[in-house]
Design a protein around this motif. Structure first.
Motif, PDB file in Angstrom:
ATOM      1  N   ARG A  16       0.771  -1.151  -0.146  1.00 53.19           N
ATOM      2  CA  ARG A  16       0.044   0.041  -0.045  1.00 53.19           C
ATOM      3  C   ARG A  16       0.987   1.155   0.118  1.00 53.19           C
ATOM      4  N   ARG A  17       2.268   1.107  -0.033  1.00 55.48           N
ATOM      5  CA  ARG A  17       2.986   2.335   0.170  1.00 55.48           C
ATOM      6  C   ARG A  17       2.746   3.259  -1.129  1.00 55.48           C
ATOM      7  N   ASN A  18       2.648   2.724  -2.331  1.00 54.47           N
ATOM      8  CA  ASN A  18       2.581   3.727  -3.561  1.00 54.47           C
ATOM      9  C   ASN A  18       1.132   4.272  -3.524  1.00 54.47           C
ATOM     10  N   TYR A  19       0.380   3.608  -3.000  1.00 60.61           N
ATOM     11  CA  TYR A  19      -1.220   4.379  -2.990  1.00 60.61           C
ATOM     12  C   TYR A  19      -1.263   5.404  -1.871  1.00 60.61           C
ATOM     13  N   GLU A  20      -0.589   5.187  -0.576  1.00 58.47           N
ATOM     14  CA  GLU A  20      -0.369   6.087   0.335  1.00 58.47           C
ATOM     15  C   GLU A  20       0.362   7.562   0.143  1.00 58.47           C
ATOM     16  N   GLU A  21       1.574   6.804  -0.720  1.00 59.91           N
ATOM     17  CA  GLU A  21       2.511   8.109  -1.317  1.00 59.91           C
ATOM     18  C   GLU A  21       1.708   8.983  -2.394  1.00 59.91           C
ATOM     19  N   LYS A  22       0.878   8.293  -3.175  1.00 60.82           N
ATOM     20  CA  LYS A  22       0.185   9.093  -4.111  1.00 60.82           C
ATOM     21  C   LYS A  22      -0.998  10.045  -3.291  1.00 60.82           C
ATOM     22  N   LYS A  23      -1.506   9.362  -2.266  1.00 62.26           N
ATOM     23  CA  LYS A  23      -2.665  10.115  -1.509  1.00 62.26           C
ATOM     24  C   LYS A  23      -2.299  11.352  -1.041  1.00 62.26           C
ATOM     25  N   ALA A  24      -0.808  11.019  -0.380  1.00 64.76           N
ATOM     26  CA  ALA A  24      -0.206  12.095   0.401  1.00 64.76           C
ATOM     27  C   ALA A  24      -0.040  13.194  -0.337  1.00 64.76           C
ATOM     28  N   THR A  25       0.668  12.885  -1.498  1.00 69.51           N
ATOM     29  CA  THR A  25       0.980  14.065  -2.556  1.00 69.51           C
ATOM     30  C   THR A  25      -0.153  14.703  -3.159  1.00 69.51           C
ATOM     31  N   LYS A  26      -1.193  14.035  -3.424  1.00 67.16           N
ATOM     32  CA  LYS A  26      -2.457  14.617  -3.732  1.00 67.16           C
ATOM     33  C   LYS A  26      -3.146  15.581  -2.718  1.00 67.16           C
ATOM     34  N   LEU A  27      -2.896  15.143  -1.362  1.00 62.74           N
ATOM     35  CA  LEU A  27      -3.397  16.213  -0.299  1.00 62.74           C
ATOM     36  C   LEU A  27      -2.360  17.134   0.334  1.00 62.74           C
ATOM     37  N   GLY A  28      -1.195  17.304  -0.645  1.00 62.49           N
ATOM     38  CA  GLY A  28      -0.212  18.448  -0.408  1.00 62.49           C
ATOM     39  C   GLY A  28       0.737  18.045   0.679  1.00 62.49           C
ATOM     40  N   PHE A  29       0.828  17.075   1.122  1.00 62.32           N
ATOM     41  CA  PHE A  29       1.928  16.730   2.095  1.00 62.32           C
ATOM     42  C   PHE A  29       3.283  16.608   1.329  1.00 62.32           C
ATOM     43  N   ALA A  30       4.267  17.083   1.924  1.00 61.84           N
ATOM     44  CA  ALA A  30       5.816  16.978   1.352  1.00 61.84           C
ATOM     45  C   ALA A  30       6.071  15.445   1.490  1.00 61.84           C
ATOM     46  N   SER A  31       6.003  14.778   2.551  1.00 63.03           N
ATOM     47  CA  SER A  31       6.373  13.473   2.565  1.00 63.03           C
ATOM     48  C   SER A  31       5.138  12.558   3.299  1.00 63.03           C
ATOM     49  N   LEU A  32       5.795  11.389   3.141  1.00 61.50           N
ATOM     50  CA  LEU A  32       4.782  10.147   3.710  1.00 61.50           C
ATOM     51  C   LEU A  32       4.707  10.498   5.211  1.00 61.50           C
ATOM     52  N   TYR A  33       5.814  10.702   5.861  1.00 64.54           N
ATOM     53  CA  TYR A  33       5.940  11.046   7.266  1.00 64.54           C
ATOM     54  C   TYR A  33       4.790  11.979   7.794  1.00 64.54           C
ATOM     55  N   ASP A  34       4.964  13.183   7.032  1.00 66.71           N
ATOM     56  CA  ASP A  34       4.069  14.219   7.330  1.00 66.71           C
ATOM     57  C   ASP A  34       2.560  14.086   7.264  1.00 66.71           C
ATOM     58  N   TYR A  35       2.340  13.120   6.180  1.00 68.08           N
ATOM     59  CA  TYR A  35       1.043  12.592   5.956  1.00 68.08           C
ATOM     60  C   TYR A  35       0.439  11.769   7.013  1.00 68.08           C
ATOM     61  N   PHE A  36       1.209  10.858   7.820  1.00 69.42           N
ATOM     62  CA  PHE A  36       1.029   9.919   8.785  1.00 69.42           C
ATOM     63  C   PHE A  36       0.936  10.656  10.205  1.00 69.42           C
ATOM     64  N   GLU A  37       1.603  11.764  10.305  1.00 72.42           N
ATOM     65  CA  GLU A  37       1.883  12.647  11.430  1.00 72.42           C
ATOM     66  C   GLU A  37       0.382  13.525  11.610  1.00 72.42           C
ATOM     67  N   ASP A  38       0.048  13.904  10.344  1.00 76.66           N
ATOM     68  CA  ASP A  38      -1.301  14.691  10.555  1.00 76.66           C
ATOM     69  C   ASP A  38      -2.346  13.937  10.746  1.00 76.66           C
ATOM     70  N   LYS A  39      -2.420  12.648  10.087  1.00 71.89           N
ATOM     71  CA  LYS A  39      -3.421  11.487  10.342  1.00 71.89           C
ATOM     72  C   LYS A  39      -3.303  11.222  11.678  1.00 71.89           C
ATOM     73  N   ILE A  40      -2.541  11.050  12.308  1.00 76.96           N
ATOM     74  CA  ILE A  40      -2.662  10.471  13.866  1.00 76.96           C
ATOM     75  C   ILE A  40      -3.170  11.681  14.515  1.00 76.96           C
ATOM     76  N   SER A  41      -2.631  12.641  14.439  1.00 81.01           N
ATOM     77  CA  SER A  41      -2.770  14.131  15.107  1.00 81.01           C
ATOM     78  C   SER A  41      -4.445  14.318  15.051  1.00 81.01           C
ATOM     79  N   LYS A  42      -5.126  14.028  13.720  1.00 81.95           N
ATOM     80  CA  LYS A  42      -6.370  14.254  13.909  1.00 81.95           C
ATOM     81  C   LYS A  42      -7.249  13.134  14.730  1.00 81.95           C
TER      82      LYS A  42
END
Length: 73
Positions: A16-42
């Motif tokens: 699922r890494r490629n899927y999550e990377e595409k999703k993170a880029t689409k939502l405007g996150f600079a990295s996969l780490y930033d995307y998951f950090e935001d997801k966990i904080s929410k």
């Protein structure tokens, strides 16, 4: 300083890494780490709001049970 929980999540993505990377880029996150950090904080914010709601409901219910409709009882 990186959160080990996020690093572990990213390592365990496997197919699922490629899927999550595409999703993170689409939502405007600079990295996969930033995307998951935001997801966990929410998720944490939602849990905190639910707990506050439960505590408020408990405190609201207690005074209502203590009040009586008449002074004779």
């Amino acid at each position: 300083m990186q959160n080990q929980e996020i690093v572990k999540i990213i390592e365990n993505l496997k197919g699922r890494r490629n899927y999550e990377e595409k999703k993170a880029t689409k939502l405007g996150f600079a990295s996969l780490y930033d995307y998951f950090e935001d997801k966990i904080s929410k998720k944490q914010k939602v849990l905190e709001e639910q707990q506050k709601g439960l505590e408020a409901a408990k405190t609201d219910n207690q005074p209502k049970a203590a009040k009586k409709s008449c002074g004779c009882c």
